[in-house]
Design an enzyme around this catalytic site. Structure first.
Site, PDB file in Angstrom:
ATOM      1  N   GLU A 208       9.900 106.870  34.048  1.00 34.82           N
ATOM      2  CA  GLU A 208      10.152 108.322  34.017  1.00 34.82           C
ATOM      3  C   GLU A 208      10.462 108.856  35.417  1.00 34.82           C
ATOM      4  O   GLU A 208       9.795 108.505  36.398  1.00 34.82           O
ATOM      5  CB  GLU A 208       8.921 109.060  33.445  1.00 34.82           C
ATOM      6  CG  GLU A 208       9.132 110.575  33.421  1.00 34.82           C
ATOM      7  CD  GLU A 208       8.153 111.358  32.560  1.00 34.82           C
ATOM      8  OE1 GLU A 208       7.272 110.738  31.928  1.00 34.82           O
ATOM      9  OE2 GLU A 208       8.275 112.600  32.529  1.00 34.82           O
TER      10      GLU A 208
ATOM     11  N   ASP B 127       1.392 112.748  24.850  1.00 35.12           N
ATOM     12  CA  ASP B 127       0.482 113.816  25.261  1.00 35.12           C
ATOM     13  C   ASP B 127       1.280 115.041  25.707  1.00 35.12           C
ATOM     14  O   ASP B 127       0.707 116.074  26.058  1.00 35.12           O
ATOM     15  CB  ASP B 127      -0.519 113.338  26.324  1.00 35.12           C
ATOM     16  CG  ASP B 127       0.137 112.856  27.596  1.00 35.12           C
ATOM     17  OD1 ASP B 127       1.383 112.869  27.685  1.00 35.12           O
ATOM     18  OD2 ASP B 127      -0.609 112.469  28.526  1.00 35.12           O
TER      19      ASP B 127
HETATM   20  O1  KIV Z   1       4.044 112.471  26.490  1.00 34.80           O
HETATM   21  C1  KIV Z   1       5.224 112.138  26.310  1.00 34.80           C
HETATM   22  O2  KIV Z   1       5.937 112.663  25.455  1.00 34.80           O
HETATM   23  C2  KIV Z   1       5.744 111.068  27.140  1.00 34.80           C
HETATM   24  C3  KIV Z   1       7.205 110.782  27.087  1.00 34.80           C
HETATM   25  C4  KIV Z   1       7.971 111.823  27.782  1.00 34.80           C
HETATM   26  C5  KIV Z   1       7.516 109.429  27.612  1.00 34.80           C
HETATM   27  O3  KIV Z   1       4.999 110.444  27.842  1.00 34.80           O
END
Ligand code: KIV
Length: 291
Positions: free
Chosen positions: A186, A48
């Site tokens: 994260e 997202d």
């Molecule tokens: O939305 C995204 O790209 C993510 C990654 C950074 C893990 O959740």
């Protein structure tokens, strides 16, 4: 050409046991998907993050389920080998388990993804179990969870005190116990990511979480230097495509304005092949008219 076999969720889970690091990257369209697939990544995430790097929003919150399905469908067309994970967008899985099942079904059925990713810990463990029970592989995501940006007060490192660290470990445990086949960690101190990686049986995939995870994920636009204003400490830029694109488009603009492009070699004369049909862009056109 022999068709390549797609990497499956159980294979990814087994990489931890085998001591094989997992490489994940985001993609949002078929062309990028083909390129990262050819480069040999294991997993492609339609994150997202598309709300920020594709749509130009400040957060991931405006992204809809339709957006994720649309981009998954495009990315799926570019992949032959890498496993495709679709991100479940904000509030598409937290209202009820039924809502989560219906949303995840769309990501797999219409988007052609092979798993979904959900942000959250113990509070969504039952939802993860339900999805897994329905045959939908789930990637967890704990620590800095961008869909909770307003509650967290910004894109901030998580687990800075002992209470938070204990809660994040509990969250990772709950997500793993609920059946997630891997977990994104994260924005947390490397020691916390290391402790979680040692604690859970499924692979951890870090971003801003240090070197001890079982794998790594980066946003393609960030690591390729397309998102130029974004340079956090955890990010390594492997290319400066922003500068490359600007230079290429400037050269094109200069040549068009100077009359240097298109030149004779980029043009077709009606007298070159008077009896043959021309093929441009791979499409058979009508026979050229001869005078
Ligand atoms: O939305 C995204 O790209 C993510 C990654 C950074 C893990 O959740």
């Amino acid at each position: 050409m022999t068709p390549q076999k797609k990497i499956t969720a159980p294979q990814i889970s087994s990489y931890k046991r085998k001591g094989r690091k997992i490489v994940m990257i985001t993609a949002y369209d078929a062309t990028f998907a083909r390129l990262v697939d050819e480069a040999g990544v294991d997993m492609v995430l339609v994150g997202d993050s598309l709300g920020m790097v594709i749509q130009g929003h400040d957060t991931t919150i405006p992204v809809t389920l339709d957006d994720v399905v649309y981009h998954c469908r495009a990315v799926a067309r570019g992949l032959t080998r890498a496993h495709l994970t679709g991100d479940m967008p904000f509030m598409s899985y937290k209202v009820s388990q039924e809502q989560a099942l219906e949303a995840a079904a769309r990501v797999l059925q219409e988007g052609r993804a092979e798993s979904v990713k959900v942000e959250g810990g113990a509070e969504i463990a039952d939802t993860i179990s339900r999805l897994v029970g329905a045959g939908i592989p789930v990637v967890g995501h704990v620590g800095l969870t961008p869909q909770s940006i307003h509650a967290l007060g910004g894109f901030k490192l998580q687990g800075k005190n002992a209470v938070d660290r204990a809660r994040i470990i509990q969250d990772a445990r709950a997500v793993a116990d609920a059946g997630a086949f891997c977990i994104v960690l994260e924005g947390m101190p490397l020691e916390l990511a290391q402790a979680i990686t040692a604690e859970v049986a499924v692979p951890t995939i870090g971003i801003g979480a240090g070197p001890h995870c079982d794998g790594q994920v980066l946003v393609s636009y960030d690591m390729l230097g397309l998102n130029e204003g974004f340079s956090p400490r955890f990010l390594k830029k492997y290319a400066e495509l922003g500068a490359t694109i600007r230079e290429a488009v400037k050269a094109y603009s200069d040549e068009v304005r100077e009359g240097a492009f298109p030149a004779a070699e980029h043009s077709v004369s009606a007298f070159e092949s008077p009896d043959g049909a021309s093929v441009i862009y791979g499409i058979q056109t009508e026979k050229p008219t001869t005078h």
